[in-house]
Design an enzyme around this catalytic site. Structure first.
Site, PDB file in Angstrom:
ATOM      1  N   ARG A  56       1.169  -0.579  -0.006  1.00 15.74           N
ATOM      2  CA  ARG A  56      -0.081   0.183   0.407  1.00 15.74           C
ATOM      3  C   ARG A  56       0.730   1.332   0.244  1.00 15.74           C
ATOM      4  O   ARG A  56       0.606   2.151  -1.000  1.00 15.74           O
ATOM      5  CB  ARG A  56      -1.088   0.211   0.728  1.00 15.74           C
ATOM      6  CG  ARG A  56      -1.733  -0.986   1.000  1.00 15.74           C
ATOM      7  CD  ARG A  56      -3.918  -1.300   2.232  1.00 15.74           C
ATOM      8  NE  ARG A  56      -3.579   0.119   3.132  1.00 15.74           N
ATOM      9  CZ  ARG A  56      -3.961   0.214   4.409  1.00 15.74           C
ATOM     10  NH1 ARG A  56      -4.234  -1.188   4.734  1.00 15.74           N
ATOM     11  NH2 ARG A  56      -4.423   1.543   4.358  1.00 15.74           N
ATOM     12  N   ASP A  91      -3.315   7.363   4.117  1.00  9.44           N
ATOM     13  CA  ASP A  91      -3.007   7.817   2.436  1.00  9.44           C
ATOM     14  C   ASP A  91      -2.512   9.419   3.075  1.00  9.44           C
ATOM     15  O   ASP A  91      -3.231   9.593   3.341  1.00  9.44           O
ATOM     16  CB  ASP A  91      -3.547   7.845   1.273  1.00  9.44           C
ATOM     17  CG  ASP A  91      -5.121   8.579   1.335  1.00  9.44           C
ATOM     18  OD1 ASP A  91      -5.146  10.006   1.957  1.00  9.44           O
ATOM     19  OD2 ASP A  91      -6.550   7.821   1.792  1.00  9.44           O
ATOM     20  N   HIS A 106      -5.906   7.763  12.332  1.00 11.13           N
ATOM     21  CA  HIS A 106      -5.352   6.894  12.168  1.00 11.13           C
ATOM     22  C   HIS A 106      -3.972   6.576  12.401  1.00 11.13           C
ATOM     23  O   HIS A 106      -4.267   4.928  11.259  1.00 11.13           O
ATOM     24  CB  HIS A 106      -6.531   5.746  11.752  1.00 11.13           C
ATOM     25  CG  HIS A 106      -7.933   5.319  12.713  1.00 11.13           C
ATOM     26  ND1 HIS A 106      -9.069   5.034  12.001  1.00 11.13           N
ATOM     27  CD2 HIS A 106      -8.445   5.273  13.554  1.00 11.13           C
ATOM     28  CE1 HIS A 106      -9.870   5.039  12.456  1.00 11.13           C
ATOM     29  NE2 HIS A 106      -9.579   5.100  13.878  1.00 11.13           N
TER      30      HIS A 106
HETATM   31  C1  BJW Z   1     -17.840   7.304  -0.883  1.00 12.41           C
HETATM   32  C2  BJW Z   1     -17.254   6.758  -2.424  1.00 12.41           C
HETATM   33  C3  BJW Z   1     -17.028   8.459  -3.755  1.00 12.41           C
HETATM   34  C4  BJW Z   1     -16.769   5.050  -1.611  1.00 12.41           C
HETATM   35  N1  BJW Z   1     -17.885   9.204  -2.758  1.00 12.41           N
HETATM   36  N2  BJW Z   1     -18.243   8.196  -0.818  1.00 12.41           N
HETATM   37  C5  BJW Z   1     -17.202   1.718  21.573  1.00 12.41           C
HETATM   38  C6  BJW Z   1     -16.263   2.907  21.584  1.00 12.41           C
HETATM   39  C7  BJW Z   1     -15.115   3.350  20.679  1.00 12.41           C
HETATM   40  C8  BJW Z   1     -14.741   1.896  20.779  1.00 12.41           C
HETATM   41  C9  BJW Z   1     -15.431   0.770  19.991  1.00 12.41           C
HETATM   42  C10 BJW Z   1     -16.806   0.686  20.506  1.00 12.41           C
HETATM   43  N3  BJW Z   1     -17.162  -0.443  20.212  1.00 12.41           N
HETATM   44  C11 BJW Z   1     -16.108  -0.719  19.501  1.00 12.41           C
HETATM   45  C12 BJW Z   1     -14.968  -0.117  20.105  1.00 12.41           C
HETATM   46  C13 BJW Z   1     -13.801  -0.747  19.770  1.00 12.41           C
HETATM   47  C14 BJW Z   1     -13.345  -0.527  18.047  1.00 12.41           C
HETATM   48  C15 BJW Z   1     -14.309  -0.593  17.095  1.00 12.41           C
HETATM   49  O1  BJW Z   1     -15.046   0.878  16.538  1.00 12.41           O
HETATM   50  N4  BJW Z   1     -14.742  -1.742  16.847  1.00 12.41           N
HETATM   51  C16 BJW Z   1     -15.899  -1.719  15.373  1.00 12.41           C
HETATM   52  C17 BJW Z   1     -16.072  -3.145  14.216  1.00 12.41           C
HETATM   53  C18 BJW Z   1     -17.592  -1.279  16.156  1.00 12.41           C
HETATM   54  N5  BJW Z   1     -12.403   0.343  18.288  1.00 12.41           N
HETATM   55  C19 BJW Z   1     -11.187   0.819  17.604  1.00 12.41           C
HETATM   56  O2  BJW Z   1     -10.670  -0.437  18.556  1.00 12.41           O
HETATM   57  C20 BJW Z   1     -10.154   1.907  18.023  1.00 12.41           C
HETATM   58  N6  BJW Z   1      -9.825   2.188  19.182  1.00 12.41           N
HETATM   59  C21 BJW Z   1     -10.282   2.650  20.233  1.00 12.41           C
HETATM   60  O3  BJW Z   1     -11.203   2.371  19.944  1.00 12.41           O
HETATM   61  O4  BJW Z   1      -9.538   2.694  21.345  1.00 12.41           O
HETATM   62  C22 BJW Z   1     -10.345   2.871  22.571  1.00 12.41           C
HETATM   63  C23 BJW Z   1     -11.032   3.942  22.921  1.00 12.41           C
HETATM   64  C24 BJW Z   1     -12.024   4.099  23.961  1.00 12.41           C
HETATM   65  C25 BJW Z   1     -12.939   4.752  24.217  1.00 12.41           C
HETATM   66  C26 BJW Z   1     -13.028   6.188  23.562  1.00 12.41           C
HETATM   67  C27 BJW Z   1     -11.645   6.671  22.484  1.00 12.41           C
HETATM   68  C28 BJW Z   1     -11.460   5.449  22.416  1.00 12.41           C
HETATM   69  C29 BJW Z   1      -9.722   1.707  16.925  1.00 12.41           C
HETATM   70  C30 BJW Z   1      -9.637   1.489  15.395  1.00 12.41           C
HETATM   71  C31 BJW Z   1      -8.983   1.109  14.084  1.00 12.41           C
HETATM   72  C32 BJW Z   1      -9.579   1.454  13.084  1.00 12.41           C
HETATM   73  N7  BJW Z   1      -8.362   0.907  11.791  1.00 12.41           N
HETATM   74  C33 BJW Z   1      -8.614   0.834  10.850  1.00 12.41           C
HETATM   75  C34 BJW Z   1      -7.170   0.130   9.910  1.00 12.41           C
HETATM   76  C35 BJW Z   1      -6.083   1.018   9.591  1.00 12.41           C
HETATM   77  C36 BJW Z   1      -4.881   0.810   8.649  1.00 12.41           C
HETATM   78  C37 BJW Z   1      -5.305   0.783   7.857  1.00 12.41           C
HETATM   79  O5  BJW Z   1      -5.350   1.545   7.017  1.00 12.41           O
HETATM   80  O6  BJW Z   1      -5.307  -0.633   7.740  1.00 12.41           O
HETATM   81  O7  BJW Z   1      -8.803   2.066  10.553  1.00 12.41           O
HETATM   82  S1  BJW Z   1     -10.067   0.099  10.201  1.00 12.41           S
HETATM   83  C38 BJW Z   1     -10.524   0.555   8.910  1.00 12.41           C
HETATM   84  O8  BJW Z   1     -12.122   1.261   9.388  1.00 12.41           O
HETATM   85  C39 BJW Z   1      -9.185   1.751   8.827  1.00 12.41           C
HETATM   86  C40 BJW Z   1     -10.246   2.824   8.848  1.00 12.41           C
HETATM   87  O9  BJW Z   1     -10.028   4.351   8.874  1.00 12.41           O
HETATM   88  C41 BJW Z   1     -11.455   2.547   9.302  1.00 12.41           C
HETATM   89  C42 BJW Z   1     -12.913   3.452   9.150  1.00 12.41           C
HETATM   90  O10 BJW Z   1     -13.470   3.161   6.895  1.00 12.41           O
HETATM   91  P1  BJW Z   1     -14.050   3.839   6.524  1.00 12.41           P
HETATM   92  O11 BJW Z   1     -13.161   5.672   6.712  1.00 12.41           O
HETATM   93  O12 BJW Z   1     -15.552   4.453   7.176  1.00 12.41           O
HETATM   94  O13 BJW Z   1     -14.167   3.080   5.577  1.00 12.41           O
HETATM   95  P2  BJW Z   1     -14.867   1.930   5.074  1.00 12.41           P
HETATM   96  O14 BJW Z   1     -14.866   0.733   3.393  1.00 12.41           O
HETATM   97  O15 BJW Z   1     -16.056   1.059   6.088  1.00 12.41           O
HETATM   98  O16 BJW Z   1     -16.479   2.783   4.411  1.00 12.41           O
HETATM   99  C43 BJW Z   1     -16.192   3.849   3.191  1.00 12.41           C
HETATM  100  C44 BJW Z   1     -16.843   4.927   3.117  1.00 12.41           C
HETATM  101  O17 BJW Z   1     -17.148   5.074   1.763  1.00 12.41           O
HETATM  102  C45 BJW Z   1     -18.818   3.978   2.648  1.00 12.41           C
HETATM  103  O18 BJW Z   1     -19.787   5.257   3.667  1.00 12.41           O
HETATM  104  C46 BJW Z   1     -18.728   4.387   1.475  1.00 12.41           C
HETATM  105  O19 BJW Z   1     -20.539   4.011   0.662  1.00 12.41           O
HETATM  106  C47 BJW Z   1     -18.032   5.673   1.211  1.00 12.41           C
HETATM  107  N8  BJW Z   1     -18.066   5.641  -0.303  1.00 12.41           N
HETATM  108  N9  BJW Z   1     -17.001   5.474  -2.499  1.00 12.41           N
HETATM  109  C48 BJW Z   1     -18.450   9.315  -1.554  1.00 12.41           C
HETATM  110  N10 BJW Z   1     -16.844   8.043  -4.231  1.00 12.41           N
END
Ligand code: BJW
Length: 233
Positions: A56, A91, A106
């Site tokens: 990547r 990115d 992130h």
């Molecule tokens: C278009 C388009 C076009 C397409 N035009 N739009 C409750 C509270 C706090 C935490 C949690 C909780 N419940 C669970 C948790 C834990 C967990 C979590 O969220 N789990 C879920 C599965 C429920 N979270 C964590 O572990 C986080 N840390 C944490 O919580 O620490 C403790 C804490 C506690 C309390 C408060 C604060 C902190 C860490 C999360 C780390 C995520 N990491 C990743 C990988 C990064 C590295 C890498 O790049 O490989 O981050 S996972 C991945 O998902 C990446 C992204 O940033 C992230 C979000 O994804 P995103 O960007 O939304 O992409 P997609 O693919 O899901 O969606 C794409 C969108 O684009 C879609 O909507 C399309 O419609 C749209 N789209 N084309 C406009 N042309």
């Protein structure tokens, strides 16, 4: 003066050719991102994880910011520090488009994180061959990205900006990863207007005040030009 926080996700970079995470052509095709983007996956199979991020990182120079990234940079040019862009993307397309007031919550593909000393050097090369850390010399570098279960970066700065903002805008994120997924609700609770620009509406816990459905390359420039026109004296 309108203070704004813009949260971006993978959708804003999709039209630049950077794959999103979830959905049919998702980055971790065939796997649940929640299973693979973890420190445990890295411990179990570091070579696969390092090779994945090396690929990547190598692909980054081949993609360019699109009109949505450039529009947000224009908005910053117009309203300055009243705009904070918080990106979940690793990115570098926002900074290449010219956005300066930016948080990579992130992490960044173009940084490494040293597991020995905590340094976060700028990094353009592969990590698979275990190069030494420029700060301490140990060969314990990993990608400086935030995996599930790890603490995202600059949460205090982000939350401080959200609770005082007048407008919160979510662009191209599925709203499935916390804490980012909770930011629109936080902004609304503190009185901000909330707007979503997305190809498809996300699964927001609290409905946005306004939703514009369509590609970021169209909606973001349109929305930005409207904001700049309102701002102009
Ligand atoms: C278009 C388009 C076009 C397409 N035009 N739009 C409750 C509270 C706090 C935490 C949690 C909780 N419940 C669970 C948790 C834990 C967990 C979590 O969220 N789990 C879920 C599965 C429920 N979270 C964590 O572990 C986080 N840390 C944490 O919580 O620490 C403790 C804490 C506690 C309390 C408060 C604060 C902190 C860490 C999360 C780390 C995520 N990491 C990743 C990988 C990064 C590295 C890498 O790049 O490989 O981050 S996972 C991945 O998902 C990446 C992204 O940033 C992230 C979000 O994804 P995103 O960007 O939304 O992409 P997609 O693919 O899901 O969606 C794409 C969108 O684009 C879609 O909507 C399309 O419609 C749209 N789209 N084309 C406009 N042309």
């Amino acid at each position: 003066m309108t203070r704004m926080v813009v949260l971006t996700g993978a959708g804003i970079s999709a039209e630049s050719g950077v794959p999103t995470f979830r959905g049919a052509d998702g980055l971790w095709e065939g796997h649940r991102v929640e299973d693979v983007a973890t420190p445990e996956a890295f411990e179990t199979d570091p070579d696969t994880v390092l090779a994945f991020y090396d690929a990547r990182r190598r692909a980054l120079p081949l993609v360019e910011p699109n009109s949505a990234h450039r529009a947000l940079a224009r908005l910053e040019g117009a309203i300055g520090d009243d705009l904070l862009v918080v990106t979940q993307n690793v990115d570098d397309l926002h900074e290449r488009a010219g956005t300066g007031n930016l948080v990579h919550m992130h992490g960044e593909l173009l940084r490494a994180l040293c597991l020995a000393c905590g340094a976060r050097p700028v990094w353009h090369d592969d990590l698979i061959d275990r190069p030494p850390c420029p700060a301490c010399g140990e060969r314990m570098l990993r990608p400086d990205v935030v995996w599930f279960g790890e603490m995202p970066y600059e949460l205090d700065r982000i939350e401080q900006a959200i609770v005082v903002c007048d407008m919160f805008v979510s662009i191209g994120t599925s709203g499935s990863v916390y804490p980012a997924a909770g930011y629109a609700a936080l902004a609304a609770a503190f009185g901000a207007r909330t707007v979503e620009l997305n190809l498809e509406p996300s699964d927001a816990v609290v409905p946005f005040d306004e939703v514009r459905v369509g590609p970021a390359s169209r909606h973001v420039p349109e929305w930005v030009e409207e904001r700049i026109a309102i701002h102009r004296p």
